[in-house]
Design an enzyme around this catalytic site. Structure first.
Site, PDB file in Angstrom:
ATOM      1  CB  SER A 170      22.730  54.932 -40.846  1.00 45.51           C
ATOM      2  OG  SER A 170      23.101  56.367 -40.715  1.00 45.51           O
TER       3      SER A 170
ATOM      4  CG  HIS B 149      27.298  56.163 -40.740  1.00 46.59           C
ATOM      5  ND1 HIS B 149      27.468  56.891 -42.567  1.00 46.59           N
ATOM      6  CD2 HIS B 149      26.127  56.674 -40.674  1.00 46.59           C
ATOM      7  CE1 HIS B 149      26.680  56.973 -41.839  1.00 46.59           C
ATOM      8  NE2 HIS B 149      25.653  57.384 -41.954  1.00 46.59           N
TER       9      HIS B 149
END
Length: 273
Positions: A145, A196
């Site tokens: 991610s 992230h």
């Protein structure tokens, strides 16, 4: 990225397979398909236990286990983690790979994966130093991610006036990555906010910083050397040549325009006709 934990179940794999067949295997660009397949394979047949693949300051920097920079993005905690990451990657790859060219897209994914891990480690070390909390150095994360956030920044850069839907809420593309960063952290506390954030910073280094120029320069040198060995008349820089160099799919000078993408697709159709 998520922090380490492992769950069972195969429903995520079934849903991912349905996404692939919905798009059509023949419509998925080769690098996207290969990376997706590699992630699925390593989920089904892990190269190492997850605790030996995830990335943390303690394991990677202090103990010098730098292979985790490569392994962490390719390992997932459970089938749902794999599904959400690979479904997102599938749609991003379908849009970005034809625009960038498969060879450059592979180079992009390699750099984004490694650099996201490096920036993740730096951020965790800074947080540990500022807060005097050693737990930041112990947090071990894995998953694709972080790279996806970098690709999202890149995709939004190509469509600055568009709108993205983040959890059903319309958000201007220029802010979508930041809104998603916050919402995912609020709604899914187990995710790695720092991982992230590292991805977003890598994306910004490419779209607004020097990373794009550096990557294209290195790729240009590599291709010059390759074609110089294959063809003595080849000159990537555009200098004097006696024969016109052929394209090998490595799109360095600039991303393909929409018209160029359309023309290439028509050429492929004509070829198969």
């Amino acid at each position: 990225m998520r922090y380490r934990q492992r769950g069972g179940g195969q429903l995520g794999l079934i849903l991912l397979a349905s996404q692939v067949f919905h798009v059509g295997v023949e419509n998925i660009p080769p690098v996207t398909l290969a990376v997706l397949g590699l992630n699925v394979y390593l989920f089904l047949v892990p190269s190492l236990p997850l605790l030996q693949a995830c990335i943390s300051v303690q394991q990677t920097y202090w103990r010098g286990d730098w292979r985790r920079l490569v392994l962490a993005p390719l390992h997932h905690l459970d089938d749902w983690h794999l599904y959400f990451n690979m479904a997102s990657f599938l749609w991003k790859g379908v849009k970005l790979e034809p625009r960038l060219g498969s060879s450059f897209y592979a180079w992009l994914l390699t750099v984004f994966s490694l650099l996201t891990g490096v920036i993740y480690l730096l951020l965790e070390m800074v947080l540990s130093e500022i807060t005097q909390d050693p737990s930041y150095s112990l947090e071990c994360a894995a998953g694709f991610s972080g790279v996806l956030f970098a690709l999202k920044v890149l995709s939004n850069h190509y469509h600055p006036g568009g709108v993205s839907y983040v959890m059903g809420v319309p958000v201007a593309n220029r802010y979508a990555s930041w809104v998603e960063l916050v919402l995912i952290h609020v709604t899914s506390p187990g995710t790695s906010f720092v991982g992230h954030l590292a991805g977003i910073l890598v994306g910004l280094l490419y779209t607004a910083g020097p990373l794009k120029i550096i990557m294209r320069t290195i790729a240009g040198f590599v291709m010059n050397g390759y074609h110089a060995r294959q063809n003595p008349y080849y000159n990537f820089s555009g200098g004097s040549t006696q024969r016109r160099p052929t394209s090998h799919g490595f799109n360095i000078p600039g991303e393909l325009t929409a018209e160029e993408i359309r023309r290439r697709r028509l050429q492929r159709i004509d070829h198969f006709d």
